[in-house]
Design a protein around this motif. Structure first.
Motif, PDB file in Angstrom:
ATOM      1  N   HIS A 268      -6.472  -2.346   5.351  1.00  0.00           N
ATOM      2  CA  HIS A 268      -7.611  -2.961   4.654  1.00  0.00           C
ATOM      3  C   HIS A 268      -8.114  -4.210   5.369  1.00  0.00           C
TER       4      HIS A 268
ATOM      5  N   PRO B 299      -7.277  -2.342  -2.000  1.00  0.00           N
ATOM      6  CA  PRO B 299      -8.149  -1.551  -1.126  1.00  0.00           C
ATOM      7  C   PRO B 299      -8.881  -0.506  -1.949  1.00  0.00           C
TER       8      PRO B 299
ATOM      9  N   ASP C  91      -4.587   2.036   8.452  1.00  0.00           N
ATOM     10  CA  ASP C  91      -5.577   1.111   7.885  1.00  0.00           C
ATOM     11  C   ASP C  91      -4.902   0.268   6.812  1.00  0.00           C
TER      12      ASP C  91
ATOM     13  N   ASP D 257     -13.164  -9.482   1.302  1.00  0.00           N
ATOM     14  CA  ASP D 257     -13.239  -9.254  -0.135  1.00  0.00           C
ATOM     15  C   ASP D 257     -13.843 -10.393  -0.931  1.00  0.00           C
TER      16      ASP D 257
ATOM     17  N   GLN E 261       0.806  -1.214   0.000  1.00  0.00           N
ATOM     18  CA  GLN E 261       0.000   0.000   0.000  1.00  0.00           C
ATOM     19  C   GLN E 261       0.843   1.269   0.000  1.00  0.00           C
TER      20      GLN E 261
END
Length: 309
Positions: free
Chosen positions: A240, A280, A238, A267, A38
């Motif tokens: 995810h 995400p 965060d 998910d 990320q």
């Protein structure tokens, strides 16, 4: 408030296809999530785990294609220790690894080996916690890897590292530089060894960080506790599938405290974990761009028969 042992361990690879083959086909783990870093979305983040993708079994890798091999040194984890259920399981893994062309050292009560990029692993017989195992047609259930026992790290300041573990994280000293972090659900060990003379070199086959587990309710309290102790740390981030806080302990090992929710089934259904790239929400608008930069990776379960639970 107690930490539940090791949540996950994150390392670095330069070869996602080879890494995927070794951890899923050879070691029999499940690809529980295929996503990206990320903080660097052009880089894979692969999560291998047990059948349900539970904390305590998650070995993760960031892929940087072409990155030279690293060298574990001061302030780095240098060995990952896994549980198996018996000496027969140790014999099975020594033989399987050898048959696959990976040198394995069978010791009294242990098997030691390295992955294709040099990351050191050790299997030991351990019944302290419920095994967290994946299903694989070539690995008998009774011999499957059962999650983490702990890690070994090189420490330049072992006394200060131990003081932080005991005073801040609630660990119990076991002697010989080892500490146990145990909560209501699971436990995990970290042991410190004198660092080698060679300078540490981050790269393929090295560990990036080790994460300790907590609950969704307790993570904000841990963030406050770490900050109150004067430890330089991130805020709650965060990720995810979980939220986490990062900081370095006195010898330089990067720690994370990660919570237990919402998990990988956020998910997709359990049976589909790892079957496709997950991003995400804030990265979804960039999916086409991100996928174009990643090496295609097939679902390792797509071509093999389903194993009965």
């Amino acid at each position: 408030m107690r930490l539940d042992g090791i949540h996950h361990i994150s390392a670095i690879t330069a070869d996602a296809p080879g890494n995927l083959d070794f951890y899923t086909r050879v070691l029999g783990m499940r690809l529980a999530a295929k996503t990206v870093n990320q903080d660097d979305p052009g880089v894979y983040h692969l999560f291998y785990a047990d059948e349900r993708g539970r904390p305590g079994s998650e070995m993760t890798f960031f892929e940087y294609p072409g990155l030279p091999r690293g060298r574990a040194g001061s302030g780095m984890v240098h060995r990952v220790v896994w549980r198996v259920g018996s000496d027969a399981a140790l014999d099975f893994w020594a033989a399987r690894l050898g048959d696959e062309g990976h040198a394995a050292e069978r010791l009294d009560g242990a098997v030691r080996f390295a992955d294709p990029e040099g990351l050191a692993h050790e299997l030991v017989v351990d019944h302290a916690d419920e095994p967290l195992a994946a299903e694989h047609p070539d690995v008998p259930a009774e011999h499957a890897l059962g999650g983490f026992v702990g890690v070994r790290a090189y420490a330049r300041a072992p006394e200060r590292s131990g003081a932080l573990l005991e005073g801040l994280l609630g660990a119990r000293a076991l002697g010989a530089g080892a500490y146990e972090v145990r909560g209501a659900r699971r436990g995990g060990l970290i042991a410190f060894d004198p660092p080698p003379a060679e300078r540490a070199l981050a790269g393929a086959g090295t560990v990036h960080h080790v994460a300790w587990g907590t609950t969704v309710d307790d993570l904000p309290r841990w963030a406050e506790r770490v900050a109150a102790a004067g430890v330089r740390a991130t805020g709650v981030i965060d990720r995810h599938w979980f939220h986490s806080v990062y900081f370095r302990e006195p010898s330089g090992v990067l720690y994370e405290i990660a919570d237990d929710g919402p998990g990988f089934t956020r998910d997709m259904p359990l049976e589909e974990l790892g079957s496709r790239l997950v991003l995400p929400a804030w990265l979804e608008p960039r999916r086409a761009e991100i996928e174009a930069r990643l090496t295609p990776l097939a679902d390792p379960r797509a071509a093999r028969p389903r194993v009965a639970a």
